[in-house]
Design a protein around this motif. Structure first.
Motif, PDB file in Angstrom:
ATOM      1  N   ASN A  63       0.797  -1.231   0.000  1.00  0.00           N
ATOM      2  CA  ASN A  63       0.000   0.000   0.000  1.00  0.00           C
ATOM      3  C   ASN A  63       0.828   1.279   0.000  1.00  0.00           C
ATOM      4  OD1 ASN A  63      -3.062  -0.811   0.480  1.00  0.00           O
ATOM      5  ND2 ASN A  63      -1.819  -2.167   1.746  1.00  0.00           N
ATOM      6  N   SER A  66      -0.229   3.686  -2.598  1.00  0.00           N
ATOM      7  CA  SER A  66      -1.666   3.927  -2.734  1.00  0.00           C
ATOM      8  C   SER A  66      -2.057   5.266  -2.124  1.00  0.00           C
ATOM      9  CB  SER A  66      -2.456   2.802  -2.055  1.00  0.00           C
ATOM     10  OG  SER A  66      -2.346   2.908  -0.646  1.00  0.00           O
ATOM     11  N   ASN A  67      -3.307   5.652  -2.349  1.00  0.00           N
ATOM     12  CA  ASN A  67      -3.822   6.904  -1.794  1.00  0.00           C
ATOM     13  C   ASN A  67      -4.014   6.837  -0.288  1.00  0.00           C
ATOM     14  OD1 ASN A  67      -3.905   8.182  -4.287  1.00  0.00           O
ATOM     15  ND2 ASN A  67      -5.962   7.422  -4.743  1.00  0.00           N
ATOM     16  N   THR A  68      -3.956   5.613   0.265  1.00  0.00           N
ATOM     17  CA  THR A  68      -4.188   5.440   1.702  1.00  0.00           C
ATOM     18  C   THR A  68      -3.261   6.322   2.534  1.00  0.00           C
ATOM     19  OG1 THR A  68      -4.860   3.139   1.348  1.00  0.00           O
ATOM     20  CG2 THR A  68      -4.255   3.759   3.594  1.00  0.00           C
ATOM     21  N   ASN A 190     -11.865  -1.347   8.344  1.00  0.00           N
ATOM     22  CA  ASN A 190     -11.022  -0.160   8.265  1.00  0.00           C
ATOM     23  C   ASN A 190     -11.703   0.978   9.019  1.00  0.00           C
ATOM     24  OD1 ASN A 190      -8.796   1.473   7.156  1.00  0.00           O
ATOM     25  ND2 ASN A 190     -10.437   2.507   6.044  1.00  0.00           N
ATOM     26  N   THR A 192     -11.935   4.927   9.922  1.00  0.00           N
ATOM     27  CA  THR A 192     -11.545   6.269   9.490  1.00  0.00           C
ATOM     28  C   THR A 192     -11.869   7.246  10.609  1.00  0.00           C
ATOM     29  OG1 THR A 192     -13.695   6.636   8.421  1.00  0.00           O
ATOM     30  CG2 THR A 192     -11.911   5.797   7.046  1.00  0.00           C
ATOM     31  N   SER A 236      -7.591   7.412   7.318  1.00  0.00           N
ATOM     32  CA  SER A 236      -7.600   6.064   7.875  1.00  0.00           C
ATOM     33  C   SER A 236      -6.866   6.052   9.217  1.00  0.00           C
ATOM     34  CB  SER A 236      -6.930   5.096   6.895  1.00  0.00           C
ATOM     35  OG  SER A 236      -6.836   3.806   7.474  1.00  0.00           O
ATOM     36  N   SER A 238      -5.324   3.700  10.447  1.00  0.00           N
ATOM     37  CA  SER A 238      -4.041   3.017  10.261  1.00  0.00           C
ATOM     38  C   SER A 238      -2.946   4.010   9.902  1.00  0.00           C
ATOM     39  CB  SER A 238      -4.158   1.946   9.170  1.00  0.00           C
ATOM     40  OG  SER A 238      -4.541   2.518   7.930  1.00  0.00           O
ATOM     41  N   VAL A 239      -3.288   5.105   9.211  1.00  0.00           N
ATOM     42  CA  VAL A 239      -2.324   6.164   8.899  1.00  0.00           C
ATOM     43  C   VAL A 239      -1.938   6.897  10.185  1.00  0.00           C
ATOM     44  CG1 VAL A 239      -1.959   8.323   7.639  1.00  0.00           C
ATOM     45  CG2 VAL A 239      -3.162   6.426   6.546  1.00  0.00           C
TER      46      VAL A 239
END
Length: 310
Positions: A63, A66-68, A190, A192, A236, A238-239
């Motif tokens: 990832n 990716s945009n994530t 996921n 957000t 996200s 996760s970010v």
């Protein structure tokens, strides 16, 4: 030279200056984008070099482009400001960090371990069952006082819901919180998160309780997701945890991260597998809210907190 000719020359000169200015702004914007991209690549490289979990490592590599992770640099800088300020305080090297934000779940699943990308984050703890909103939990979480026996479930929809409050309590509710460390590589929705707003009352409620009962205590850090002057945008979770783990990696801290955010299902495509998520942790009926009982503010507890402060 006539006045008309002079005016034309001035107009042509102004046009040339406007073109030059436009090019400067365009080049500056390009440089900012390039710099941000380079910083993101450096942070991702640092994460990969320090990650020891193979599942997380595979996920990061898959990832990274990716945009994530487009907002990774912004989150890193935002969180670094808070952590650097806390390093100057009388905390030990092991701390609890409560991240306060608006939140939701949906769209796709990730391994729970991806919320603990580096060893600098010891655990991530979620308080809301899946598909549940929360109300006024920040102070109880941040102070460490909130326990499973303090949770109260209710109907969060003021009108139109036919399910009584007592029926909003999830079935087979665990007597513990949702630990991502214990969940391991189990798939979770996921999450957000989005910034708090001045008019939502979330941070004002926390500040009011802090003023009344005192600060959460030593080794307890609270980070409200507040971005002054910026449009609220979701990111996200996760970010957030990746950025935080990188910030902590460069600090003296290791932390358990506590998330105070709603986890209502906002998926727009294929709906999340409710049966699976009930087994993974717990799933709340639609329009369910969770708040804490008032006995967490008992006199005996307040005395205990004050004794820890002095």
């Amino acid at each position: 030279m006539s006045d008309l000719a002079t005016s034309r020359m001035q107009l042509e000169e102004l046009k040339k200056r406007m073109v030059i200015l436009r090019n400067i702004l365009r080049d500056d914007h390009f440089l900012q984008i390039t710099k941000s991209s380079e910083e993101k690549n450096q942070l991702m490289k640092l994460a990969v070099e320090n990650c020891t979990n193979q599942t997380v490592l595979t996920w990061l590599r898959a990832n990274s482009k990716s945009n994530t992770f487009t907002k990774l640099v912004d989150m890193f800088n935002f969180l670094k400001t808070h952590v650097v300020a806390e390093e100057k305080k009388d905390h030990s090297d092991i701390v609890d960090i409560t991240f306060v934000a608006h939140g939701a779940i949906g769209d796709f699943m990730i391994p729970a371990s991806c919320l603990l990308p580096l060893a600098s984050i010891r655990d991530v703890v979620l308080y809301s069952p899946w598909n549940c909103v929360t109300c006024g939990l920040a102070y109880g979480i941040a102070s460490g006082r909130l326990k499973p026996e303090h949770r109260i479930f209710y109907c969060s929809k003021k009108v139109g819901c036919t399910v009584p409050d007592q029926m909003h309590r999830p079935k087979n509710l665990p007597d513990h919180w949702n630990s991502m460390k214990k969940s391991g590589d189990q798939m979770i929705p996921n999450i957000t998160v989005s910034p708090l707003r001045p008019d939502d009352g979330v941070w004002k409620s926390f500040e009011s309780l802090r003023e009344k009962y005192g600060p959460p205590g030593r080794n307890r850090i609270v980070i409200p997701f507040i971005l002054p002057g910026k449009e609220p945008q979701s990111v996200s979770f996760s970010v957030v945890t990746l950025a935080l783990s990188l910030v902590l990696l460069q600090s003296r801290f290791k932390a358990t991260v506590h998330l105070d955010a709603c986890l209502r299902d906002r998926s727009v495509g294929q709906k999340l597998d409710r049966e699976y998520l009930e087994k993974q942790y717990s799933w709340a009926p639609d329009e369910t809210g969770m708040k804490c009982s008032s006995d967490i503010f008992s006199v005996s507890w307040i005395d205990k907190i004050k004794s820890m402060m002095y």
